[in-house]
Design a protein around this motif. Structure first.
Motif, PDB file in Angstrom:
ATOM      1  N   HIS A 133      48.152  42.740  42.324  1.00 43.96           N
ATOM      2  CA  HIS A 133      47.775  42.146  41.032  1.00 43.96           C
ATOM      3  C   HIS A 133      46.417  42.666  40.556  1.00 43.96           C
ATOM      4  O   HIS A 133      46.145  42.732  39.345  1.00 43.96           O
ATOM      5  N   CYS A 134      45.572  43.044  41.505  1.00 44.11           N
ATOM      6  CA  CYS A 134      44.228  43.537  41.148  1.00 44.11           C
ATOM      7  C   CYS A 134      44.273  44.896  40.465  1.00 44.11           C
ATOM      8  O   CYS A 134      43.261  45.347  39.910  1.00 44.11           O
ATOM      9  N   LEU A 135      45.433  45.547  40.511  1.00 47.93           N
ATOM     10  CA  LEU A 135      45.543  46.834  39.810  1.00 47.93           C
ATOM     11  C   LEU A 135      45.621  46.623  38.303  1.00 47.93           C
ATOM     12  O   LEU A 135      45.321  47.514  37.519  1.00 47.93           O
ATOM     13  N   LYS A 136      46.042  45.435  37.888  1.00 50.17           N
ATOM     14  CA  LYS A 136      46.117  45.132  36.447  1.00 50.17           C
ATOM     15  C   LYS A 136      44.708  44.893  35.894  1.00 50.17           C
ATOM     16  O   LYS A 136      43.858  44.338  36.581  1.00 50.17           O
ATOM     17  N   PRO A 137      44.488  45.283  34.638  1.00 46.53           N
ATOM     18  CA  PRO A 137      43.157  45.019  34.053  1.00 46.53           C
ATOM     19  C   PRO A 137      42.875  43.520  34.067  1.00 46.53           C
ATOM     20  O   PRO A 137      43.719  42.718  33.655  1.00 46.53           O
ATOM     21  N   GLY A 138      41.745  43.153  34.581  1.00 47.25           N
ATOM     22  CA  GLY A 138      41.371  41.737  34.624  1.00 47.25           C
ATOM     23  C   GLY A 138      42.023  40.962  35.744  1.00 47.25           C
ATOM     24  O   GLY A 138      41.769  39.765  35.899  1.00 47.25           O
ATOM     25  N   TYR A 190      41.633  46.719  47.059  1.00 49.69           N
ATOM     26  CA  TYR A 190      42.624  47.820  47.063  1.00 49.69           C
ATOM     27  C   TYR A 190      42.739  48.517  48.404  1.00 49.69           C
ATOM     28  O   TYR A 190      43.826  48.771  48.896  1.00 49.69           O
ATOM     29  N   ASN A 191      41.607  48.857  49.016  1.00 47.29           N
ATOM     30  CA  ASN A 191      41.651  49.679  50.232  1.00 47.29           C
ATOM     31  C   ASN A 191      41.884  48.891  51.513  1.00 47.29           C
ATOM     32  O   ASN A 191      42.024  49.483  52.578  1.00 47.29           O
ATOM     33  N   ILE A 192      41.938  47.569  51.395  1.00 44.52           N
ATOM     34  CA  ILE A 192      42.193  46.757  52.585  1.00 44.52           C
ATOM     35  C   ILE A 192      43.583  47.051  53.140  1.00 44.52           C
ATOM     36  O   ILE A 192      43.780  47.117  54.352  1.00 44.52           O
ATOM     37  N   CYS A 193      44.542  47.282  52.249  1.00 47.99           N
ATOM     38  CA  CYS A 193      45.924  47.434  52.703  1.00 47.99           C
ATOM     39  C   CYS A 193      46.424  48.870  52.573  1.00 47.99           C
ATOM     40  O   CYS A 193      47.620  49.112  52.594  1.00 47.99           O
ATOM     41  N   ARG A 194      45.485  49.809  52.362  1.00 48.94           N
ATOM     42  CA  ARG A 194      45.904  51.203  52.251  1.00 48.94           C
ATOM     43  C   ARG A 194      45.088  52.059  53.210  1.00 48.94           C
ATOM     44  O   ARG A 194      43.884  51.835  53.351  1.00 48.94           O
ATOM     45  N   ALA A 195      45.749  53.001  53.858  1.00 47.38           N
ATOM     46  CA  ALA A 195      45.062  53.851  54.839  1.00 47.38           C
ATOM     47  C   ALA A 195      43.839  54.478  54.192  1.00 47.38           C
ATOM     48  O   ALA A 195      43.912  54.874  53.037  1.00 47.38           O
ATOM     49  N   PRO A 196      42.731  54.583  54.862  1.00 43.98           N
ATOM     50  CA  PRO A 196      42.518  54.161  56.266  1.00 43.98           C
ATOM     51  C   PRO A 196      42.084  52.694  56.441  1.00 43.98           C
ATOM     52  O   PRO A 196      41.442  52.384  57.425  1.00 43.98           O
ATOM     53  N   TYR A 197      42.494  51.827  55.538  1.00 40.57           N
ATOM     54  CA  TYR A 197      42.278  50.368  55.689  1.00 40.57           C
ATOM     55  C   TYR A 197      40.797  50.000  55.815  1.00 40.57           C
ATOM     56  O   TYR A 197      40.340  49.530  56.859  1.00 40.57           O
ATOM     57  N   VAL A 198      40.084  50.273  54.744  1.00 43.50           N
ATOM     58  CA  VAL A 198      38.638  50.061  54.742  1.00 43.50           C
ATOM     59  C   VAL A 198      38.283  48.976  53.726  1.00 43.50           C
ATOM     60  O   VAL A 198      38.529  49.122  52.539  1.00 43.50           O
TER      61      VAL A 198
END
Lengths: 502, 502
Positions: A133-138, A190-198
């Protein structure tokens, strides 16, 4: 113990021709006489000092944040309830539920407590949906405001109950998993669930309520507990703190099951963590008649020799569903009384309590509450995943369950659970029952401890730095162990001697 | 020198499976490699780190506030102009004028400068009117917003001139008198002008731009220079710093004339201050054709043997009035050429340049600019007050003018003034002319110094703690000395040997 904030009652000399000390410096001098050297004061507080002094005959209550360097965060008229009480709000910011406790940070006494469904669930049911959901504006701001709004809501109600204004709550501690902490602070997950999970950050530090949108004392310090990477959040660290396992010589296990399940093994010298999604079946939503442990939830259930159920309900009102502890009880009882077999299938013709439903055969607890074979299957998956994870992690560390001195059960899961029942279905290992310790909501407990003593915050940071995270890969070995655990209590009877004995 | 903020160019390793350092900690590790241990980061900055890193290939510019404990106050894309330049805005927040300078805080270079009439003058002409205005509901906030708005206005223009966004200005220092500092911060000035004359605060400390409404970098540190009681403001302390008098063995006098006049006497061991309202006649408004030192102001003026004037104008445009230095020049020249007597009265029949006006006889500088006997009277009052104050303060200290090693002239007054002319009318004492040092806008200079070096801020605080304030009571002795000084240059000729000689 040094709590996060302290209140001081100051009876100050009036300004006069012989004492032209400015108003701000007059208050600071009063605090210095109490042994406190305050070094900074926000402009919003300086602005209220002159009028507060003069309207109250130079008798005021000063609130000082004790973290780091002492900072004067409020000056207010002396009020009997406030003079003696410094209050803080501890927040367990769960994926599904938000649980808050308003505490007297000098005594540790809980003044009021309340919980609410996390309103973010209406935007995205699970963590992944919310990160998406955070990919959507706002979208991120929408989620942030939902969490902040709910906490404000609860804080307002708790303050009402305690008979203080919400602006009198002088500190807060937020304990949540990594994603929840990110969303609360408005950090992109965003990067919590995408490699390298940062994650965006592990150590958030301390903020001011006004900068986070919390409607408590504007300059109140707000501690957001740190996390260790994407999978071990502040809620788990709070649990480790609350258990005391990181101060012991003997080895403990801590299992924290909320929406996700985390396992921590270790002692004062080392801590190993692993995590996995294991919880939903225990929190409601996945199991047909499951619900969270709230008024109306069956929390304890037994089946007698006539296969008739008897149960207790939280809040003594008509039952609306079953919480995690009841689900485990019920699975254990269905198996013990021979209504289901080791694979979780109903054995036909045993009782009229077993009826046919859309979800297949089901045990009827009440007219509206049934427990289907599908539910049982989900629950067995959950218990198998938990047991497998426990087995893998201790084997990787190179110990056995007999090396475990204490087994802490925390989270939603640990609030009402009967450890013996969880053992009897093979969810928890078959160790002496007195080694199990139910922590209840240890995320909330740890947050309270952080409000009561600055050393607790330091201890949490130390715990964070000690933790080694182990990835539990879906390896062939894991899958084979998992399949073996998909049986009540287990395909290997030697692992559960006490169950087979009974 | 350690400036208030520093920028660091960071070229960071990318996140990978082997390096799962979170984004915030990655930036902090980069700063640690530069030898800087940042201990706190505001949430607004943590929020922008992830995207800034990833949109800029992990090459960013980090801005760190160096005061107290290092704090990361911005992370932005690397830009050639910003990479090498850290900019700050120094503000001389005067009662009448606001003067700002945008400086490169690493080199001290002034990048752009501008000034504006303080818009508070439209609400209340002088300090007392403004303090009175604060009694009205919303009055203080109105004055605060007027000052903040004007500074934002100037900051925007200066940033434009320098080719940077206003949000790139990373620190600020505000230098003003006690009341101006109070109004800027939104502190009630009520008690500044009422017995026992106690300000809301002497030491304001450091704030964040966003908390004060300044539209520069939101987390930029903003130093508001301290004051010493109601009458000695940060502008005077800045002047003392800029003069260097508090580091010298020899005794100096510093005269700072803006809207008010302050006198400081002392050296590295002691500092005595006194103050009085002496300035208006020199700033415009009181004298008929007076105006502030801005384009169109006559700043230098001479009268030849035919009693004809010749003058220079700031900005080389048609003259619109005369600033303080021209008024002093003109009074000196009218006396020197025998057009007025020692009491400041025109001697009839000397020149057709002297005409009759509503304000009585007047010297005509141009068709539109005249200098009346009434103006002369006002100016003589001002100079007499100044000289009397100087006489009283040094006599109370127990020294004479011959003990003075340096005589600093600061403020609006000190920007264009000719010391010899001021001596010739008996405004300044008759000491060797090379002892006079014109500091110009020393309030602004001190503010710039505070941006360039943290030690300067410490030094200002040390100066503040050294100052003893002396009340110049309107005693019988003072009034008698004042009456004696109401003559050009003085009734006691022995005090001004060089003038009588010439």
């Amino acid at each position: 113990m040094t709590p996060l904030v302290k209140k001081y009652f100051l009876k100050l000399p009036h300004a006069s021709d012989d004492d032209k000390t400015p108003d701000l410096e007059r208050v600071l001098a009063g605090l210095r006489r109490e042994g406190l050297d305050v070094v900074s004061v926000p402009v919003s507080v300086i602005r209220k000092i002159s009028s507060t002094l003069r309207e109250n005959d130079f008798e005021v209550t000063a609130t000082v944040c004790m973290a780091d360097k002492p900072e004067l965060i409020d000056v207010e008229p002396v009020q009997p309830t406030l003079r003696s009480r410094s209050t803080g709000i501890a927040v367990d910011l769960g994926t599904t539920n938000i649980v808050c406790s308003l505490v007297d940070i000098n005594t540790g006494e809980s003044l009021a407590g309340a919980s609410e469904t996390n309103p973010q669930t209406a935007i995205g049911e699970d963590i992944l949906a919310r990160i998406h959901h955070c990919l959507k504006p706002g979208g991120l701001e929408e989620l942030r405001l939902a969490a902040v709004g709910a906490i404000n809501d609860i804080a307002g109600r708790l303050a009402d109950k305690a008979g203080i204004p919400a602006s009198g709550i002088s500190c807060a501690c937020i304990s949540g998993n990594t994603t929840m902490a990110h969303l609360f602070l408005g950090l992109d997950p965003y990067n919590i669930c995408r490699a390298p999970y940062v994650p965006a950050a592990n150590r958030f530090g301390m903020f001011r309520a006004k900068d986070l949108g919390l409607n408590i004392m504007p300059e109140a310090p707000v501690v957001v507990l740190p996390n260790v990477g994407s999978y071990v959040g502040g809620d788990v660290l709070a649990g480790i703190l609350a258990s005391g396992m990181a101060e012991r010589d003997g080895i403990s296990i801590l299992v924290d099951v909320g929406t996700n399940a985390e396992i921590i093994v270790g002692n004062r010298d080392w801590l190993v963590a692993c995590a996995g999604a294991a919880g939903p079946a225990l929190e409601g939503g996945v199991v047909n008649s499951g619900m969270r442990a709230a008024p109306g939830a069956i929390d304890r259930i037994k089946i007698d020799e006539n296969h008739e159920p008897s149960f207790s309900v939280i809040g003594d009102i008509p039952p609306a569903g079953m919480c995690g502890s009841a689900l485990i009880d019920l699975l254990s009882e269905l198996f013990r009384t021979g209504l289901i077999d080791g694979r979780g299938k109903f054995i036909p013709g045993r009782t009229e309590r077993v009826v046919n439903t859309e979800g297949g055969p089901a045990y009827k607890v009440t007219e509206n509450i049934v427990f289907t074979e599908k539910d049982i299957e989900n629950l067995i998956r959950t218990k198998a995943a938990m047991y497998t994870a426990l087995t893998v992690i201790i084997s990787e560390i190179g110990i056995t369950f007999s090396d475990i001195e204490s087994f802490f059960v925390a989270g939603t899961f640990g609030e009402y659970i009967a450890a013996d029942k969880a053992v009897s279905i093979g969810m928890l290992p078959d160790i002496p029952i007195n080694k199990f310790k139910l922590l209840g909501n240890s995320s909330l407990k740890g947050a309270v401890m952080a409000l009561l003593d600055l050393k607790a915050v330091e201890q949490i940071e130390k715990i964070a730095s000690m933790i080694t995270y182990k990835e539990l890969n879906a390896s062939a070995e894991f899958m084979s162990l998992y399949r073996a655990a998909m049986f009540l209590p287990h395909t290997d009877a030697s692992l559960f001697p006490s169950t087979y004995k009974s």
